[in-house]
Scaffold this motif. Structure first.
Motif, PDB file in Angstrom:
ATOM      1  N   LYS A 230       1.902  14.422   5.668  1.00  0.00           N
ATOM      2  CA  LYS A 230       2.723  13.687   4.712  1.00  0.00           C
ATOM      3  C   LYS A 230       3.795  12.898   5.453  1.00  0.00           C
ATOM      4  N   GLN A 232       6.992  10.255   5.449  1.00  0.00           N
ATOM      5  CA  GLN A 232       8.116   9.799   4.627  1.00  0.00           C
ATOM      6  C   GLN A 232       8.432   8.337   4.989  1.00  0.00           C
ATOM      7  N   PHE A 264       2.389   6.478  -5.108  1.00  0.00           N
ATOM      8  CA  PHE A 264       2.496   7.922  -4.931  1.00  0.00           C
ATOM      9  C   PHE A 264       1.144   8.602  -4.714  1.00  0.00           C
ATOM     10  N   THR A 265       0.047   8.029  -5.168  1.00  0.00           N
ATOM     11  CA  THR A 265      -1.259   8.637  -4.988  1.00  0.00           C
ATOM     12  C   THR A 265      -2.049   8.009  -3.845  1.00  0.00           C
ATOM     13  N   GLN A 267      -3.536   7.224  -0.263  1.00  0.00           N
ATOM     14  CA  GLN A 267      -3.886   7.988   0.929  1.00  0.00           C
ATOM     15  C   GLN A 267      -4.505   7.067   1.974  1.00  0.00           C
ATOM     16  N   THR A 290      -0.783  11.224   3.477  1.00  0.00           N
ATOM     17  CA  THR A 290      -0.185  11.027   2.161  1.00  0.00           C
ATOM     18  C   THR A 290       1.260  10.602   2.392  1.00  0.00           C
ATOM     19  N   PHE A 291       1.916  10.130   1.319  1.00  0.00           N
ATOM     20  CA  PHE A 291       3.217   9.489   1.537  1.00  0.00           C
ATOM     21  C   PHE A 291       4.246   9.978   0.529  1.00  0.00           C
ATOM     22  N   GLY A 292       5.435  10.159   1.067  1.00  0.00           N
ATOM     23  CA  GLY A 292       6.600  10.377   0.234  1.00  0.00           C
ATOM     24  C   GLY A 292       7.483   9.141   0.325  1.00  0.00           C
ATOM     25  N   GLN A 294      10.843   7.095  -0.214  1.00  0.00           N
ATOM     26  CA  GLN A 294      12.276   7.347  -0.353  1.00  0.00           C
ATOM     27  C   GLN A 294      12.932   6.148  -1.052  1.00  0.00           C
TER      28      GLN A 294
END
Length: 315
Positions: A230, A232, A264-265, A267, A290-292, A294
């Motif tokens: 994941k 950021q 948000f979904t 990949q 996957t990504f968060g 900010q």
């Protein structure tokens, strides 16, 4: 040099008390007339009883070793009788069944191992001892993701009960078990060490089973053979594109370009950068990013206007 009684029990003159008992037990069961119908079995059974009667008694054995059968059965001069030596004539009582009962405690040497529900055969003797195996002993083997990626060797010390040479007593002893961890092993993999549990006179030692438990990793989550990472990123990076650096488990630094708009979904799949396949370590699963995203905590009015203008689409 005397050897007749030792030859009857198929042992040498240096045999210990435990060796003598073990030899008599094996041969007495082999030649007992109830189970052995060979013509000479009764005579051999008688000779075994006499040999054991002499060699199992320290005084009789000492006299036999020094003066032979003649000195044992004919008696020895009084002046040689000091120190506990046998000085009178030895006569075997002539009843090998009595010797057998004194040794085993009954006509059935397996009485301690069976219940009344088990049939007794051939004059009270069971043909052989039936052993059962204890259930497997299961232990967790905690391994890091790096251990499961590269493979390694783990040394584990166990303590178990081991039978002594006499076949009756036991002692607790340590043993080192070596586990060769293969690259690609998964959670739940079972490593079996056959019959390494406690030993006993009437049982087969249990198997010891180690079950792989994977420790958590600070950067990756494993999903079968894939690794999930994941990243950021800021909102600006999500909208305009960026590059993400990922340090792999084998120490390389991957630079993964992201040219799409990230939501948000979203990949990003990097093929061949996951866990090795256990059956074929040259093949590997995928690395899945996957990504968060900010978001800024606050925006000035001017920045809000700029964002509105940038995101305003005209028909």
């Amino acid at each position: 040099m005397c050897s007749e009684y030792y030859e009857k029990l198929e042992i040498n003159r240096n045999a210990t008390d435990a060796d003598i008992k073990k030899a008599y037990r094996r041969l007495a069961l082999k030649f007992h007339p109830s189970t052995n119908k060979e013509p000479d079995s009764a005579e051999k059974y008688y000779q075994l009883g006499e040999a054991y009667d002499v060699l199992s008694d320290p005084r009789k054995r000492a006299t036999y070793d020094k003066f032979g059968v003649e000195g044992l059965k004919g008696g020895i001069p009084y002046e040689y009788g000091g120190g506990g030596a046998w000085s009178s004539k030895y006569v075997y009582h002539g009843n090998p069944d009595k010797t057998f009962r004194q040794f085993f405690g009954s006509d059935n040497p397996f009485a301690d191992f069976y219940t009344n529900d088990v049939p007794v055969l051939l004059g009270g003797l069971l043909p052989e001892e039936v052993k059962t195996q204890d259930p497997p002993i299961e232990r967790d083997l905690h391994l890091s993701l790096d251990d499961l990626f590269h493979g390694c060797t783990k040394k584990i010390k166990i303590s178990r009960r081991v039978m002594n040479d006499d076949g009756y007593t036991s002692a607790i002893k340590d043993k080192i078990l070596s586990i060769d961890v293969k690259p690609g092993w998964k959670e739940g993999t079972r490593i079996i060490f056959s019959k390494e549990g406690d030993q006993g006179p009437s049982k087969i030692p249990a198997d010891i089973v180690f079950i792989v438990r994977q420790k958590s990793h600070p950067l990756f989550i494993r999903q079968n053979n894939d690794l999930i990472y994941k990243a950021q990123i800021s909102l600006a990076m999500a909208l305009t594109g960026c590059s993400v650096n990922v340090e792999t488990l084998d120490g390389r630094l991957l630079n993964v370009p992201i040219n799409d708009i990230v939501h948000f979904t979203y990949q990003k799949v990097v093929t061949g950068e996951g866990m090795p396949f256990f059956q074929n370590p040259s093949q590997r699963g995928n690395l899945i990013l996957t990504f968060g995203i900010q978001f800024p905590e606050k925006l000035s009015p001017e920045r809000k206007d700029l964002i509105k203008q940038a995101l305003l689409f005209k028909n």
